[in-house]
Design a protein around this motif. Structure first.
Motif, PDB file in Angstrom:
ATOM      1  N   ALA A  56       0.833  -1.206   0.000  1.00 47.12           N
ATOM      2  CA  ALA A  56       0.000   0.000   0.000  1.00 47.12           C
ATOM      3  C   ALA A  56       0.867   1.255   0.000  1.00 47.12           C
ATOM      4  CB  ALA A  56      -0.933  -0.006   1.210  1.00 47.12           C
ATOM      5  N   ARG A  57       1.943   1.245   0.790  1.00 47.92           N
ATOM      6  CA  ARG A  57       2.846   2.402   0.821  1.00 47.92           C
ATOM      7  C   ARG A  57       3.511   2.607  -0.531  1.00 47.92           C
ATOM      8  NH1 ARG A  57       4.436   0.134   5.808  1.00 47.92           N
ATOM      9  NH2 ARG A  57       6.365  -0.621   4.873  1.00 47.92           N
ATOM     10  N   ASN A  58       3.912   1.528  -1.163  1.00 48.34           N
ATOM     11  CA  ASN A  58       4.546   1.644  -2.468  1.00 48.34           C
ATOM     12  C   ASN A  58       3.564   2.164  -3.521  1.00 48.34           C
ATOM     13  OD1 ASN A  58       6.990   0.739  -1.466  1.00 48.34           O
ATOM     14  ND2 ASN A  58       6.662  -1.387  -2.075  1.00 48.34           N
ATOM     15  N   LYS A  59       2.305   1.757  -3.401  1.00 48.42           N
ATOM     16  CA  LYS A  59       1.294   2.266  -4.331  1.00 48.42           C
ATOM     17  C   LYS A  59       1.082   3.767  -4.136  1.00 48.42           C
ATOM     18  CE  LYS A  59      -1.343  -1.954  -5.240  1.00 48.42           C
ATOM     19  NZ  LYS A  59      -2.659  -2.658  -5.118  1.00 48.42           N
ATOM     20  N   SER A  69       2.529   9.280  -6.617  1.00 43.90           N
ATOM     21  CA  SER A  69       3.173  10.599  -6.583  1.00 43.90           C
ATOM     22  C   SER A  69       4.322  10.723  -7.572  1.00 43.90           C
ATOM     23  CB  SER A  69       3.687  10.895  -5.161  1.00 43.90           C
ATOM     24  OG  SER A  69       4.775  10.051  -4.835  1.00 43.90           O
ATOM     25  N   CYS A  70       4.665   9.637  -8.273  1.00 40.67           N
ATOM     26  CA  CYS A  70       5.772   9.671  -9.230  1.00 40.67           C
ATOM     27  C   CYS A  70       5.391  10.505 -10.451  1.00 40.67           C
ATOM     28  CB  CYS A  70       6.131   8.255  -9.691  1.00 40.67           C
ATOM     29  SG  CYS A  70       6.759   7.169  -8.394  1.00 40.67           S
ATOM     30  N   ASP A  71       6.368  11.161 -11.009  1.00 42.62           N
ATOM     31  CA  ASP A  71       6.192  11.908 -12.252  1.00 42.62           C
ATOM     32  C   ASP A  71       6.668  11.026 -13.395  1.00 42.62           C
ATOM     33  OD1 ASP A  71       6.090  13.624 -14.376  1.00 42.62           O
ATOM     34  OD2 ASP A  71       7.236  15.239 -13.431  1.00 42.62           O
ATOM     35  N   THR A 109      12.094   4.852  -2.977  1.00 41.84           N
ATOM     36  CA  THR A 109      11.313   5.768  -3.806  1.00 41.84           C
ATOM     37  C   THR A 109      11.799   5.747  -5.249  1.00 41.84           C
ATOM     38  OG1 THR A 109      10.872   7.230  -1.928  1.00 41.84           O
ATOM     39  CG2 THR A 109      10.621   8.178  -4.121  1.00 41.84           C
ATOM     40  N   THR A 110      13.100   5.715  -5.431  1.00 48.62           N
ATOM     41  CA  THR A 110      13.674   5.693  -6.772  1.00 48.62           C
ATOM     42  C   THR A 110      13.264   4.428  -7.515  1.00 48.62           C
ATOM     43  OG1 THR A 110      15.570   6.961  -5.952  1.00 48.62           O
ATOM     44  CG2 THR A 110      15.812   5.884  -8.084  1.00 48.62           C
ATOM     45  N   GLY A 137       7.377  13.221   0.104  1.00 51.09           N
ATOM     46  CA  GLY A 137       6.834  12.808  -1.180  1.00 51.09           C
ATOM     47  C   GLY A 137       7.471  13.636  -2.275  1.00 51.09           C
ATOM     48  N   ARG A 138       7.728  13.005  -3.375  1.00 52.72           N
ATOM     49  CA  ARG A 138       8.362  13.735  -4.495  1.00 52.72           C
ATOM     50  C   ARG A 138       7.274  14.445  -5.283  1.00 52.72           C
ATOM     51  NH1 ARG A 138      13.744  12.310  -5.401  1.00 52.72           N
ATOM     52  NH2 ARG A 138      14.398  10.469  -4.282  1.00 52.72           N
TER      53      ARG A 138
END
Length: 279
Positions: A51-54, A59-61, A97-98, A278-279
């Motif tokens: 869930a955290r990864n989702k 939020s990824c661009d 995150t990357t 968050g990015r």
């Protein structure tokens, strides 16, 4: 999950006693059901890893995946096991995150000059799979593999660094050169893990400086243009032994904020302790 047994009195018959084998089988079944239910609960929980990864993926661009450049100050002033572990925890968060955002990662340690830099990891963090869920399930393995490589290389790299000083501002130029080499549509995220005490070309550790002094000093410092870049300098004032006075640390924060603004970065964060964003 709680399993409830119920007895009834509408039958005069006495239930037969279960054999030991049936008891064992029933116990195994109960454990299996409980384990399955627990696993389902964790997997579907908003606090679960998937869930955290989702949430991170959302939020990824997609048009500008992250190129995360992590520079670790290898000078002796912050050489302690506690500080190293704090930095590794921060690095792991960036690596995760990357990976989720299908970005690229470089991790290096530095000392007294741009030449005194050792690379611990440099490469993409691709996640293969037909769906987002399938790819996200591979995040943990990708992170573990990258962190193992980084941790294994860290000690020998620090021991092999040349020079005993700390040239922090040189890392901005190295980051600019790296993102140009990477090319593509990547967006640079520079994270410098350092106590902030530059002592090559200037000495930021001998006294506290005001915001005005910090701005003037930053204006005299040569840095490349970093438009569109996110810059975080974390660990300011975190040293082995007696910590510096708060006004000294405030001067460091002011200087690195001013330096980042001079470079024209989109986002500037200068802090004592790293915290994921968050990015």
């Amino acid at each position: 999950m709680h399993l409830t047994t119920r007895t009834t009195t509408d039958s005069p018959r006495v239930a037969p006693t279960a054999s030991p084998r049936r008891v064992r089988l029933a116990a195994v079944a109960a454990v299996t059901v409980a384990t399955t239910m627990t696993a389902c609960s964790v997997g579907s929980s908003p606090h679960g890893e998937l869930a955290r990864n989702k949430q991170t993926l959302a939020s990824c661009d997609a048009s500008a995946p992250p190129a995360s450049d992590i520079q670790i100050d290898g000078s002796g002033s912050s050489a302690s096991k506690t500080i190293t572990e704090e930095r590794m925890a921060a690095i792991e968060q960036i690596v995760r995150t990357t990976a989720v955002c299908s970005g690229r990662l470089r991790v290096s340690v530095f000392s007294a000059s741009s030449a005194g830099t050792a690379t611990l990891f440099d490469g993409p963090l691709p996640l293969h799979g037909a769906t987002d869920t399938a790819r996200l399930k591979r995040v943990a393995t990708a992170v573990d593999d990258a962190m193992s490589e980084i941790r294994d290389a860290y000690g020998p790299a620090v021991a092999g660094l040349k020079g005993k000083g700390s040239d922090i501002t040189a890392q901005y130029r190295l980051a600019s050169e790296w993102i140009n080499q990477v090319g593509g549509n990547f967006r640079l995220h520079l994270l410098v893990l350092t106590d902030g005490f530059q002592n090559v070309g200037m000495d930021l550790g001998n006294r506290a400086i005001s915001k005005q002094e910090a701005a003037e000093l930053a204006n005299r410092t040569t840095v490349p243009t970093l438009s569109g870049v996110s810059v975080t300098v974390a660990g300011l004032g975190r040293v082995t032994g007696t910590p510096p006075r708060s006004d000294v640390v405030q001067g460091l924060v002011a200087y690195y904020d001013a330096l980042c603004k001079k470079a024209g970065a989109t986002k500037c964060v200068s802090v004592t302790d790293y915290a994921p964003e968050g990015r």
